[in-house]
Scaffold this active site. Structure first.
Site, PDB file in Angstrom:
ATOM      1  N   SER A 277       0.707  -1.193   0.099  1.00 17.82           N
ATOM      2  CA  SER A 277      -0.038   0.177   0.098  1.00 17.82           C
ATOM      3  C   SER A 277       0.692   1.197   0.125  1.00 17.82           C
ATOM      4  O   SER A 277       2.228   1.232   0.261  1.00 17.82           O
ATOM      5  CB  SER A 277      -1.029   0.162   1.216  1.00 17.82           C
ATOM      6  OG  SER A 277      -1.602   1.350   1.601  1.00 17.82           O
TER       7      SER A 277
ATOM      8  N   TYR B 215      -2.353  -1.172  10.445  1.00 14.23           N
ATOM      9  CA  TYR B 215      -2.482  -1.330   8.944  1.00 14.23           C
ATOM     10  C   TYR B 215      -1.072  -0.642   8.553  1.00 14.23           C
ATOM     11  O   TYR B 215      -0.478  -1.502   7.655  1.00 14.23           O
ATOM     12  CB  TYR B 215      -3.526  -0.569   8.568  1.00 14.23           C
ATOM     13  CG  TYR B 215      -3.661  -0.575   6.730  1.00 14.23           C
ATOM     14  CD1 TYR B 215      -4.327  -1.706   6.314  1.00 14.23           C
ATOM     15  CD2 TYR B 215      -3.098   0.305   6.018  1.00 14.23           C
ATOM     16  CE1 TYR B 215      -4.263  -2.354   4.828  1.00 14.23           C
ATOM     17  CE2 TYR B 215      -3.203   0.038   4.673  1.00 14.23           C
ATOM     18  CZ  TYR B 215      -3.817  -1.062   3.941  1.00 14.23           C
ATOM     19  OH  TYR B 215      -4.172  -1.199   2.894  1.00 14.23           O
TER      20      TYR B 215
END
Length: 272
Positions: A150, A163
């Site tokens: 990401s 995350y």
């Protein structure tokens, strides 16, 4: 005319019953690979995903299977990889770790079980699939590990501690594995490479509520631009199929010297 340069190869794509993972599974099938999909969903959703991947690959016999391993459990991952070794006659050639979950709250409010689940799915599952799959890749002199990290594996945002930690971890894990396997294989065999793709905003159904919240009476395009203006200078979202195209390119023999990278697909987000 379809180029089936992955004919004879077997791929696993985790988190592939929808979104980016499904797009990658379909693109790999279209390039000739047998594809194992893994992910959550109802029986109907899983059947639909299998049908889409099968159609993308030309509906070849026994070219798509679903494995329902819970990626929070290393024993289930090991059982899935064992089943894949039998199906692929010795081990997969292409591993795409795409599965991911998120829970966004401030650090001091983060439930411990959410931290544990996010680290397990986003990071530890990649470790387990890689440690099992990569030795067979080394023996063949060809292997591709593509970890869908990401933009949050390169920069942080508030309220996303597990995350961001997991995605930074995936990038670091990938670099280590890339170094360990870099000299295996050769130009002709294709070598063994490990890379991360780091998307910014990608157009999936999951972000529709965020777009709608920013429309303020305007059009959907107004909502998209307002959402992306916060981070992504291009003001354009990436499509899942575009991430899939990059993943398939990384599987080409010509990409044998692209390894240890974390490729941002973020419209300039991390250039700021």
């Amino acid at each position: 005319m379809r180029e089936s340069f992955l004919h004879g190869r077997t791929a696993l794509v985790t988190g592939s019953t929808s979104g980016i993972g499904l797009a990658i599974a379909k693109a790999l099938a279209a390039a000739g690979a047998r594809v194992a999909i893994n992910g959550l969903g109802t029986d109907e959703q899983i059947a639909a995903a299998i049908a889409e991947v099968d159609a993308a690959g030309g509906a070849r016999p026994d070219s798509v299977r679903h494995f329902g391993a819970d990626l929070r459990e290393h024993a289930e991952i090991e059982a899935m990889m064992s089943g894949l070794a039998e199906w692929s006659n010795g081990g997969i050639d292409i591993l795409v770790n795409n599965a991911g979950i998120q829970h966004a709250v401030p650090l001091h409010e983060m439930p411990v079980h959410k931290w544990n689940d996010i680290i397990a799915v986003n990071l530890s599952s990649a470790f387990h699939t890689m440690r099992i799959a990569m030795p067979a890749m080394a023996c063949r002199g060809y292997g591709r590990v593509i970890n869908i990290a990401s933009v949050h594996g390169l920069v942080a945002s508030k309220d996303k501690a597990p995350y961001v930690a997991s995605k930074f971890g995936v990038v670091g894990l990938s670099k280590v594995a890339a170094l360990e396997y870099a000299a295996l294989g050769n130009r002709d065999s294709g070598g063994v490479t490990v890379n991360c793709i780091c998307p910014g905003w990608v157009e999936t159904p999951l972000i529709e509520p965020q777009i709608e919240a920013r429309m303020q009476g305007g059009s959907r395009e107004d909502g998209v631009r307002a959402l992306l203006a916060e981070k992504q200078p291009s003001l354009r979202m990436t499509l899942p199929d575009e991430i899939a195209t990059l993943a398939v390119f990384l599987c080409r023999r010509e990409a044998h010297n692209i390894t240890g990278t974390a490729i941002p697909v973020d419209g300039g987000w991390t250039a700021q």
